[in-house]
Design a protein around this motif. Structure first.
Motif, PDB file in Angstrom:
ATOM      1  N   THR A 238     -35.698  10.620  55.214  1.00 49.93           N
ATOM      2  CA  THR A 238     -36.139  11.337  54.447  1.00 49.93           C
ATOM      3  C   THR A 238     -37.719  11.066  54.473  1.00 49.93           C
ATOM      4  N   THR A 239     -38.343  12.610  54.446  1.00 52.08           N
ATOM      5  CA  THR A 239     -40.031  12.026  55.078  1.00 52.08           C
ATOM      6  C   THR A 239     -40.362  12.976  53.656  1.00 52.08           C
ATOM      7  N   GLY A 240     -41.431  13.076  53.356  1.00 53.46           N
ATOM      8  CA  GLY A 240     -41.814  13.979  52.134  1.00 53.46           C
ATOM      9  C   GLY A 240     -43.461  13.379  52.200  1.00 53.46           C
ATOM     10  N   ILE A 241     -44.014  14.551  51.719  1.00 53.72           N
ATOM     11  CA  ILE A 241     -45.560  14.663  51.845  1.00 53.72           C
ATOM     12  C   ILE A 241     -46.141  15.295  50.213  1.00 53.72           C
ATOM     13  N   GLN A 242     -46.811  14.318  49.664  1.00 50.91           N
ATOM     14  CA  GLN A 242     -47.293  15.155  47.440  1.00 50.91           C
ATOM     15  C   GLN A 242     -48.512  14.913  47.984  1.00 50.91           C
TER      16      GLN A 242
ATOM     17  N   PRO B 254     -66.557   5.687  42.009  1.00 44.02           N
ATOM     18  CA  PRO B 254     -66.167   7.326  42.278  1.00 44.02           C
ATOM     19  C   PRO B 254     -64.668   6.902  43.866  1.00 44.02           C
ATOM     20  N   SER B 255     -64.528   6.307  44.227  1.00 44.01           N
ATOM     21  CA  SER B 255     -63.791   6.056  45.596  1.00 44.01           C
ATOM     22  C   SER B 255     -62.602   5.817  44.682  1.00 44.01           C
ATOM     23  N   ALA B 256     -62.101   4.888  44.178  1.00 42.48           N
ATOM     24  CA  ALA B 256     -61.278   4.946  43.274  1.00 42.48           C
ATOM     25  C   ALA B 256     -60.178   6.025  42.117  1.00 42.48           C
ATOM     26  N   ALA B 257     -61.848   6.834  41.983  1.00 42.58           N
ATOM     27  CA  ALA B 257     -61.455   8.307  41.397  1.00 42.58           C
ATOM     28  C   ALA B 257     -60.867   8.920  42.257  1.00 42.58           C
ATOM     29  N   LEU B 258     -61.694   9.264  43.515  1.00 40.75           N
ATOM     30  CA  LEU B 258     -60.912  10.349  44.067  1.00 40.75           C
ATOM     31  C   LEU B 258     -59.569  10.054  45.060  1.00 40.75           C
ATOM     32  N   ALA B 259     -59.383   8.732  45.027  1.00 44.42           N
ATOM     33  CA  ALA B 259     -57.937   8.684  45.972  1.00 44.42           C
ATOM     34  C   ALA B 259     -56.409   8.406  45.180  1.00 44.42           C
ATOM     35  N   GLU B 260     -57.045   8.753  43.538  1.00 47.70           N
ATOM     36  CA  GLU B 260     -55.740   9.518  42.902  1.00 47.70           C
ATOM     37  C   GLU B 260     -55.364  11.094  43.752  1.00 47.70           C
TER      38      GLU B 260
ATOM     39  N   THR C  98     -53.386  13.220  49.762  1.00 45.55           N
ATOM     40  CA  THR C  98     -52.599  13.221  50.231  1.00 45.55           C
ATOM     41  C   THR C  98     -51.361  12.200  50.170  1.00 45.55           C
ATOM     42  N   ARG C  99     -50.122  11.359  49.531  1.00 45.29           N
ATOM     43  CA  ARG C  99     -49.029  11.037  49.925  1.00 45.29           C
ATOM     44  C   ARG C  99     -48.162  11.432  50.873  1.00 45.29           C
ATOM     45  N   LEU C 100     -48.011  10.307  52.378  1.00 45.90           N
ATOM     46  CA  LEU C 100     -47.196  10.321  52.577  1.00 45.90           C
ATOM     47  C   LEU C 100     -45.421   9.740  52.511  1.00 45.90           C
TER      48      LEU C 100
ATOM     49  N   GLY D 213     -52.153  20.736  38.793  1.00 47.28           N
ATOM     50  CA  GLY D 213     -50.644  20.755  39.256  1.00 47.28           C
ATOM     51  C   GLY D 213     -50.771  19.498  40.468  1.00 47.28           C
ATOM     52  N   THR D 214     -49.193  19.493  40.518  1.00 37.75           N
ATOM     53  CA  THR D 214     -48.822  19.062  41.838  1.00 37.75           C
ATOM     54  C   THR D 214     -47.778  20.050  43.012  1.00 37.75           C
ATOM     55  N   PHE D 215     -47.514  19.329  43.898  1.00 36.69           N
ATOM     56  CA  PHE D 215     -47.293  19.364  45.217  1.00 36.69           C
ATOM     57  C   PHE D 215     -46.586  18.789  46.491  1.00 36.69           C
ATOM     58  N   ASP D 216     -45.331  18.876  46.069  1.00 37.73           N
ATOM     59  CA  ASP D 216     -44.311  18.699  47.232  1.00 37.73           C
ATOM     60  C   ASP D 216     -43.511  18.622  47.882  1.00 37.73           C
ATOM     61  N   PHE D 217     -42.902  18.135  49.572  1.00 36.02           N
ATOM     62  CA  PHE D 217     -42.776  18.846  50.327  1.00 36.02           C
ATOM     63  C   PHE D 217     -42.222  17.918  51.017  1.00 36.02           C
ATOM     64  N   ASN D 218     -40.836  18.067  50.537  1.00 33.67           N
ATOM     65  CA  ASN D 218     -39.424  17.164  51.425  1.00 33.67           C
ATOM     66  C   ASN D 218     -38.643  17.285  52.398  1.00 33.67           C
ATOM     67  N   THR D 219     -38.243  16.487  53.395  1.00 30.11           N
ATOM     68  CA  THR D 219     -37.050  16.697  54.010  1.00 30.11           C
ATOM     69  C   THR D 219     -36.319  16.063  54.483  1.00 30.11           C
ATOM     70  N   THR D 220     -34.935  16.084  54.821  1.00 34.47           N
ATOM     71  CA  THR D 220     -33.759  15.877  54.966  1.00 34.47           C
ATOM     72  C   THR D 220     -32.928  15.709  56.056  1.00 34.47           C
ATOM     73  N   HIS D 221     -32.632  14.554  56.925  1.00 28.19           N
ATOM     74  CA  HIS D 221     -31.383  14.941  58.343  1.00 28.19           C
ATOM     75  C   HIS D 221     -30.446  14.032  58.028  1.00 28.19           C
ATOM     76  N   GLY D 222     -29.570  13.767  57.470  1.00 25.88           N
ATOM     77  CA  GLY D 222     -28.230  13.121  57.463  1.00 25.88           C
ATOM     78  C   GLY D 222     -27.402  13.914  58.397  1.00 25.88           C
ATOM     79  N   TYR D 223     -26.366  12.665  59.136  1.00 25.98           N
ATOM     80  CA  TYR D 223     -24.981  12.208  59.843  1.00 25.98           C
ATOM     81  C   TYR D 223     -24.421  11.897  58.843  1.00 25.98           C
ATOM     82  N   ASP D 224     -23.321  12.019  59.300  1.00 27.82           N
ATOM     83  CA  ASP D 224     -21.972  11.300  58.444  1.00 27.82           C
ATOM     84  C   ASP D 224     -20.742  11.674  59.485  1.00 27.82           C
ATOM     85  N   ASN D 225     -19.896  10.396  59.098  1.00 27.10           N
ATOM     86  CA  ASN D 225     -18.811  10.352  60.473  1.00 27.10           C
ATOM     87  C   ASN D 225     -17.536   9.720  59.826  1.00 27.10           C
TER      88      ASN D 225
END
Length: 713
Positions: A270-274, A226-232, A235-237, A281-293
């Motif tokens: 880059t950070t994300g949560i799924q 049961p724990s393995a089934a619930l693990a699916e 939330t994944r970070l 259904g699946t939901f994902d939220f991602n953030t990206t911060h970029g610096y370029d010189n």
């Protein structure tokens, strides 16, 4: 008739009878100390969960015999393993024999009596109270040597340790520890991390053995539990940080962004949560911060920051959609794989494992009673053979006396006939103790009971059942028994769970007949600036530009896919349908088998009681015949054959009565087992924690320490 008594007395032959003996009986001890748990002197380490971890005793902590006695009230009655080692003493038979009032011996006899002229209680002598009882201090004499852990063992003189060997037919039973049904169940449940039903050979087939850990192992399966089934659905970070330095020369300046040699420093966080929903259904939220010189000629700023926040969702509408399907099949399910990762399937599998443990526990309790009453029967058989041997010896001596006196009735053939009958009974006494290959003797059955309840196999005290057999008639309502069996038999419950499991798998299999149609959506918000934070114009700060909301993006659509023919999906549906038919057919047949078992058990109660009544009447008639035959033989009115035949008939009647009494007592156990209520009727209950299944035996007068046993290590 010789009897094994609880009063500390031993049976004697009548004074006129030369007693065939070579040593004295030891007293029967009704409250003797026996090992309750072989490892009871070692404190038990707690389970690896958050509750037990804070209360756990280190597994190498040594507890004294007094600690064990304080924890368990039964420890005062049954010896620990260290008391068995340190306080077991072998009697000095020669000294005891010389101290007896008068002891005589018949040649090569294995049956022992004592003649005590002038003793009271009609041939019973009182054992002197000088024999010391084992005390708690003596129990720890050899305990240090046994408990020395992982270091150098303490030196112990082997000559000071008692030598215990299995009893054989050459030694008569002398010391006993009385055992009730409640004590048997308590000992067995506290000493059985591995259930020991008869017929399961732990050496040859260890995989078939049932243990108290099986349910916990199934529940914690990291792949199909049961724990393995619930693990699916957890939330994944995720997070990633990259930094790079580039210094590159281009042959064509257009490729380099209007520069011939590109130099660049860049970093990206880059950070994300799924999250997956039970609806599919699946939901994902991602953030990206970029610096370029870099040194590109067309840049507004030589260095800049870019911020991006993105949210997306995918929801199946046909195949893979719905809470029911996902709880049964789990995410990423495929047809034909029995959906092992579904939460509902995993929980059903775990309930089936629990039911299988209860079935084995009930079988274990039934086996305990079978061996308990079998041992009770064998004790009665042995007593009957002892009486027959005594009577045959008396007859032989009477004929021998007539032969020496040269009077009628002392002919050589009659003396030889009486002597042969005596030795025949003597052999039967040996067989009653040690068995002969075709039947088990008293010692064999006693060792079997010790094995079942987890006591040391070899001990100087014999277990002796003392609960009386049931003699009153008990009637049952057949229809009520059948109804109760249909609702209480654990086998039917387990099979019903298997049918339910197949029905769920059919529901999930039909879902794969649908085409794949997913609804997708995505939203994105961007920010750009010379610095990450700060004040100024429009692009002075990436965060300021982000919160202005000027750069919003979105995506919306549907995706569809279908396999032509869907052969695998159709095969999975047909297979699941056939599996349901199979499991339902098995359930129907099991119900028929249960009804058959209840019918047999019901008839066995009636038949065994009728047979027991007839055996009682037969034994009374045989004893009356023997008494009359002895009087006629003394008056020289019948031949010796009639007297010997009367003795033989009494032995057969007494043996049959003991067998019928045990059979009737066991039939009452079997009828409760056939209805599935044996454990409840006995007061045996199970409770499960994260580590193991704990069977307990509870009665209204059971001490708290027994009602709440110490878990196994």
């Amino acid at each position: 008739m010789p009897k094994f008594t609880r009063s500390g007395k031993i049976p004697l032959l009548p004074p006129m009878m030369p007693p065939p003996t070579d040593r004295r009986h030891w007293p029967s001890i009704s409250l003797a100390q026996m090992g309750l748990v072989v490892g009871a002197a070692i404190a038990i380490g707690g389970c690896a969960n958050h509750r037990a971890a804070t209360q756990a005793t280190p597994p190498d902590t040594v507890a004294t015999a007094n600690d064990e006695a304080a924890r368990n009230p039964l420890a005062g009655k049954f010896k620990t393993i260290f008391q068995l080692v340190s306080t077991t003493r072998q009697p000095n038979h020669d000294a005891m024999l010389s101290a007896a009032p008068s002891a005589q011996e018949s040649p090569n006899s294995t049956t022992r009596w004592f003649d005590a002229p002038g003793s009271i209680d009609s041939g019973m002598i009182e054992i002197p109270p000088e024999l010391p009882e084992p005390d708690a201090a003596a129990a720890t004499q050899y305990a240090p040597a046994m408990l020395e852990q992982f270091g150098e063992p303490m030196a112990v003189d082997p000559g000071t340790l008692p030598s215990l060997r299995p009893r054989t037919a050459s030694s008569a039973p002398d010391r006993f520890v009385d055992l009730t049904e409640q004590e048997m169940l308590t000992l067995a449940l506290n000493n059985s991390p591995v259930l020991r039903p008869l017929g399961i050979r732990v050496l040859d087939n260890p995989a078939a053995v049932t243990t108290v850990y099986d349910s916990a192992i199934a529940a914690t399966d990291p792949f199909f539990g049961p724990s393995a089934a619930l693990a699916e659905f957890d939330t994944r970070l995720s997070a990633r940080l990259n930094s790079q330095n580039n210094d590159r020369v281009f042959n064509n300046s257009t490729l380099g962004g209007d520069v011939q040699e590109l130099t660049q420093d860049a970093s990206t966080l880059t950070t994300g949560i799924q999250k997956r929903w039970t609806s599919g259904g699946t939901f994902d939220f991602n953030t990206t911060h970029g610096y370029d010189n870099n040194n590109r000629a067309g840049n507004i700023f030589r260095n800049y920051w870019e911020t991006e926040y993105e949210a997306g969702v995918r929801q199946p509408l046909l195949q893979g959609a719905g809470r029911t399907f996902n709880l049964i099949a789990g995410p990423n399910a495929r047809p034909g794989f029995n959906f092992s990762n579904g939460i509902l399937i995993a929980r059903l599998n775990n309930r089936v494992t629990d039911a299988e443990f209860d079935i084995e526990l009930r079988q274990f309790a039934e086996n305990l009673y079978a061996v308990y009453w079998d041992l009770k029967r064998q004790y009665r058989n042995y007593e009957s053979v002892l009486e027959a041997e005594q009577l045959a010896y008396r007859t032989w001596q009477s004929v021998l006396a007539k032969s020496r006196a040269k009077v009628g009735g002392g002919e050589a053939n009659k003396e030889a006939q009486a002597r042969a009958k005596y030795y025949s009974y003597r052999r039967q006494a040996q067989v009653a103790l040690g068995g002969d290959g075709s039947q088990d003797g008293l010692y064999v059955i006693e060792r079997r009971l010790r094995m079942l309840i987890g006591l040391p196999i070899v001990d100087d005290e014999l277990l002796r059942p003392i609960d009386p057999t049931v003699s009153a008639p008990i009637t049952f309502d057949y229809d009520a028994l059948v109804t109760r069996a249909m609702t209480h038999r654990t086998e039917l419950m387990a099979q019903s769970l298997r049918v339910q499991k197949q029905e769920m798998q059919l529901i999930a299999a039909k879902n794969f007949l649908l085409p794949q149609l997913d609804l997708i959506g995505r939203y994105r918000l961007r920010g750009f600036g010379d610095d990450l934070t700060g004040n100024g114009g429009r692009f002075a700060s990436a965060y300021k530009d982000f919160f202005s909301g000027d750069h919003q993006e979105f995506e919306f659509g549907v995706e569809m896919g279908v396999t032509a023919g869907r052969r695998q999906a159709h095969a999975a549906v047909r297979n699941a349908s056939m599996q349901i038919r199979r499991q339902r057919s098995i359930l129907t047949e099991q119900q028929r088998s249960v009804r058959h078992q209840v019918s047999d058990a019901y008839a066995a109660v009636e038949s065994s009681y009728a047979a027991m009544e007839s055996s009682v009447a037969q034994a009374e008639a045989s004893r009356t015949r023997l008494k009359s035959s002895e009087a006629l033989f003394e008056a020289d009115q019948i031949q010796i054959e009639f007297l010997l035949d009367a003795q033989e008939e009494l032995l057969r009647a007494e043996t049959q009565l003991a067998s019928d009494q045990s059979r009737y007592a066991m039939s009452l156990v079997e009828i409760n087992a056939s209805t599935g209520s044996l454990l409840d009727d006995l007061g045996i209950h199970t409770y499960r924690d994260d580590c193991q299944t704990n069977p307990t035996f509870l009665t209204t007068d059971m001490p708290d320490a027994v009602a709440n046993p110490i878990p196994f290590d």
